[in-house]
Scaffold this motif. Structure first.
Motif, PDB file in Angstrom:
ATOM      1  N   PHE A 169       0.810  -1.213   0.000  1.00  0.00           N
ATOM      2  CA  PHE A 169       0.000   0.000   0.000  1.00  0.00           C
ATOM      3  C   PHE A 169       0.846   1.268   0.000  1.00  0.00           C
ATOM      4  N   ASP A 170       1.881   1.309   0.818  1.00  0.00           N
ATOM      5  CA  ASP A 170       2.694   2.528   0.911  1.00  0.00           C
ATOM      6  C   ASP A 170       3.403   2.857  -0.401  1.00  0.00           C
ATOM      7  N   ASP A 171       3.550   1.869  -1.274  1.00  0.00           N
ATOM      8  CA  ASP A 171       4.223   2.089  -2.555  1.00  0.00           C
ATOM      9  C   ASP A 171       3.252   2.295  -3.713  1.00  0.00           C
ATOM     10  N   THR A 172       1.960   2.131  -3.465  1.00  0.00           N
ATOM     11  CA  THR A 172       0.963   2.232  -4.529  1.00  0.00           C
ATOM     12  C   THR A 172       0.939   3.632  -5.117  1.00  0.00           C
ATOM     13  N   LEU A 173       0.810   3.719  -6.426  1.00  0.00           N
ATOM     14  CA  LEU A 173       0.743   5.021  -7.092  1.00  0.00           C
ATOM     15  C   LEU A 173      -0.384   5.848  -6.498  1.00  0.00           C
ATOM     16  N   GLU A 174      -0.053   7.092  -6.110  1.00  0.00           N
ATOM     17  CA  GLU A 174      -1.058   7.920  -5.446  1.00  0.00           C
ATOM     18  C   GLU A 174      -2.264   8.206  -6.328  1.00  0.00           C
ATOM     19  N   ALA A 175      -2.074   8.153  -7.631  1.00  0.00           N
ATOM     20  CA  ALA A 175      -3.191   8.391  -8.556  1.00  0.00           C
ATOM     21  C   ALA A 175      -4.285   7.347  -8.399  1.00  0.00           C
ATOM     22  N   PHE A 176      -3.942   6.153  -7.924  1.00  0.00           N
ATOM     23  CA  PHE A 176      -4.926   5.084  -7.781  1.00  0.00           C
ATOM     24  C   PHE A 176      -5.678   5.142  -6.452  1.00  0.00           C
ATOM     25  N   LEU A 177      -5.284   6.014  -5.547  1.00  0.00           N
ATOM     26  CA  LEU A 177      -5.805   5.971  -4.187  1.00  0.00           C
ATOM     27  C   LEU A 177      -6.895   6.990  -3.896  1.00  0.00           C
ATOM     28  N   ASP A 178      -7.193   7.848  -4.854  1.00  0.00           N
ATOM     29  CA  ASP A 178      -8.218   8.871  -4.629  1.00  0.00           C
ATOM     30  C   ASP A 178      -9.110   8.957  -5.860  1.00  0.00           C
ATOM     31  N   ARG A 179     -10.263   8.294  -5.801  1.00  0.00           N
ATOM     32  CA  ARG A 179     -11.154   8.253  -6.964  1.00  0.00           C
ATOM     33  C   ARG A 179     -11.709   9.630  -7.314  1.00  0.00           C
ATOM     34  N   LYS A 180     -11.694  10.552  -6.354  1.00  0.00           N
ATOM     35  CA  LYS A 180     -12.238  11.883  -6.601  1.00  0.00           C
ATOM     36  C   LYS A 180     -11.242  12.800  -7.296  1.00  0.00           C
ATOM     37  N   ASN A 181      -9.977  12.414  -7.297  1.00  0.00           N
ATOM     38  CA  ASN A 181      -8.954  13.229  -7.930  1.00  0.00           C
ATOM     39  C   ASN A 181      -8.899  12.928  -9.422  1.00  0.00           C
ATOM     40  N   GLN A 182      -8.709  13.957 -10.220  1.00  0.00           N
ATOM     41  CA  GLN A 182      -8.669  13.810 -11.673  1.00  0.00           C
ATOM     42  C   GLN A 182      -7.570  12.851 -12.117  1.00  0.00           C
ATOM     43  N   GLY A 183      -6.516  12.760 -11.322  1.00  0.00           N
ATOM     44  CA  GLY A 183      -5.424  11.864 -11.659  1.00  0.00           C
ATOM     45  C   GLY A 183      -5.865  10.411 -11.725  1.00  0.00           C
TER      46      GLY A 183
END
Length: 482
Positions: free
Chosen positions: A176-190
């Motif tokens: 989890f700590d290494d997971t791409l941050e773009a995948f961790l916030d569905r509300k973010n455009q990333g």
């Protein structure tokens, strides 16, 4: 009009980590296979490192075409991740790309886009070009990028809400700590942009990766196995790395390189957080004190701190400050003037890492920097900040054994000066550093071997070149006007 020899068009996203591999791939296609190569680069501000770097390339065998800069201020949220901003910039540049290709005397035989240029694959289809995606990072990153979008909502929730590892068929899990941050916030455009990219990559005719067989054999096998990750990949994967910038002969009169020439063998540690990485004010202070406490020679690419954005300099790499930085501890510059050099904002990294006086690299673990360190046999201190850098740091630590790393992630807390000084001495002085240095030299040999005639990366790129050349021969066989 039909081309007389293979012509590849390459599309590079903003950022040195994307630009350098694209340029090096272009150089190899020209030098080794006789291609014509056009590289499309999204125009950046004249004060950026990207612009400085492009200006330093001329004269060049490559035809470099700048696409006009685009205004995305109304299309992304102020807090959007770097990935989202780059993806939107690339999307907005597509009309200019299409128009430029349409105005060329003859169309390219193939279009090669990098990670954030996958929407341009549709343009390749319009012009009947072969199409490839270049992953400027490693195969493990590619695996995570294309596999995550295949997860269902329950599987995503296990990662995002329950903080479980991303389990990729046939590959090392991504904790989890290494997971791409773009995948961790569905509300973010990333999130939306990265998921789209992951789905579009397998739509190419092939995927080029900046790695080599001996570096990631297990992951590459999984990407090709239809019973494992190959069912997602669906197209050939070509490891063609390492793609790193060739170093030109040293220019006399460069003060930094002249200083390096006077230092003992492997006695200087180089500190840089890439073209966009930034530290907080407190962390910058602790790093300065840590370097001083280590009593080691150093070159530090230093930039003004930012307390709330570790990627804050990605789109704003200027020419640097004038005079002594005011954000460093009082007296630091005068106390270290005989053992250290401060470089504002940007430095000729490839030239520095190739110098015999460099003995270590405190790095953000961007893949471009990682490969430059490996091909020069330089051991590293891992200090990941954002994007896939955490994955890279974990691979370098747990699988390859070529880095020293802090006990806790720098993103979790401020690393203290004593710990920093200890890490620097560990890589530069202590016995543990000697073992790491020996291992990175083994990887240096492995990387060089992969690029040798008849070896893995050379053969992979040759296969791509042959396919493009076959496409050219097919065009020549068609009736004019067909």
């Amino acid at each position: 009009m039909q081309p007389t020899k293979p012509h590849a068009a390459l599309l590079a996203s903003p950022g040195m980590g994307h630009l350098i591999p694209v340029l090096e791939l272009g150089n190899r296609l020209v030098s080794n296979y006789g291609f014509n190569v056009t590289i499309f680069v999204l125009q950046a501000d004249d004060s950026t490192a990207q612009s400085q770097f492009l200006k330093s390339l001329h004269p060049t065998l490559l035809n470099i075409v700048s696409l006009p800069s685009v205004d995305i201020s109304s299309l992304v949220a102020p807090d959007a991740q770097v990935a989202a901003k780059v993806a939107v910039m690339m999307r907005e540049s597509l009309p200019a790309l299409r128009s430029t290709i349409n105005s060329m005397n003859f169309r390219p035989t193939a279009l090669i886009v990098d990670l954030f240029g996958t929407e341009a694959l549709a343009i390749a289809n319009e012009y009947d070009m072969l199409k490839y995606v270049l992953i400027a990072s490693n195969a493990w990153f590619l695996a995570a990028t294309i596999f995550f979008p295949t997860l269902n909502r329950k599987e995503e929730d296990e990662i995002i809400k329950q903080k479980q590892a991303l389990k990729i068929p046939g590959c090392k899990p991504v904790r989890f700590d290494d997971t791409l941050e773009a995948f961790l916030d569905r509300k973010n455009q990333g999130y939306d942009e990265y998921v789209r990219v992951g789905l579009e990559i397998p739509m190419a005719d092939g995927i080029l990766v900046n790695t080599w067989e001996d570096l990631e054999p297990t992951t590459l096998k999984a990407l090709r196995d239809s019973k494992l990750l190959g069912r997602v990949t669906r197209v050939p994967v070509y490891p063609i790395g390492p793609l790193t910038r060739s170093v030109k002969p040293q220019v006399l009169g460069n003060q930094l390189m002249d200083w390096l020439n006077m230092q003992p063998l492997q006695s200087v540690i180089y500190i840089s957080f890439g073209s966009g990485g930034t530290l907080s004010a407190n962390q910058t202070t602790e790093l300065a004190w840590g370097l001083e406490l280590s009593k080691q020679r150093f070159i530090w690419v230093v930039r003004p701190p930012m307390d709330d954005d570790v990627s804050g300099a990605f789109f704003d790499v200027g020419n640097g400050h004038d005079g002594t930085p005011t954000y460093l501890p009082d007296g630091f510059v005068s106390r270290t003037k005989n053992v250290g050099r401060l470089v504002p904002m940007w430095a000729p990294q490839a030239e520095i890492l190739s110098h015999s006086s460099i003995g270590g690299f405190l790095s953000h673990c961007g893949w471009n920097s990682t490969l430059e360190s490996i091909v020069n046999g330089v051991p590293m201190i891992a200090w990941p900040l954002f994007s896939e850098q955490h994955m890279n740091a974990t691979m370098l630590t747990e699988e390859l054994g070529v880095v020293v790393r802090s006990e806790e992630l720098p993103s979790k807390r401020i690393l203290g000066r004593e710990e920093i000084g200890k890490m620097v001495r560990k890589i530069m002085v202590y016995k543990e550093g000697h073992g790491i240095r020996n291992r990175v030299k083994e990887l240096k040999y492995s990387a060089s071997k992969a690029l040798s005639i008849g070896d893995s990366s050379f053969n992979s790129l040759s296969q791509v070149a042959n396919d493009v050349n076959s496409g050219l021969q097919f065009l020549k066989s068609m009736p004019q006007g067909a």
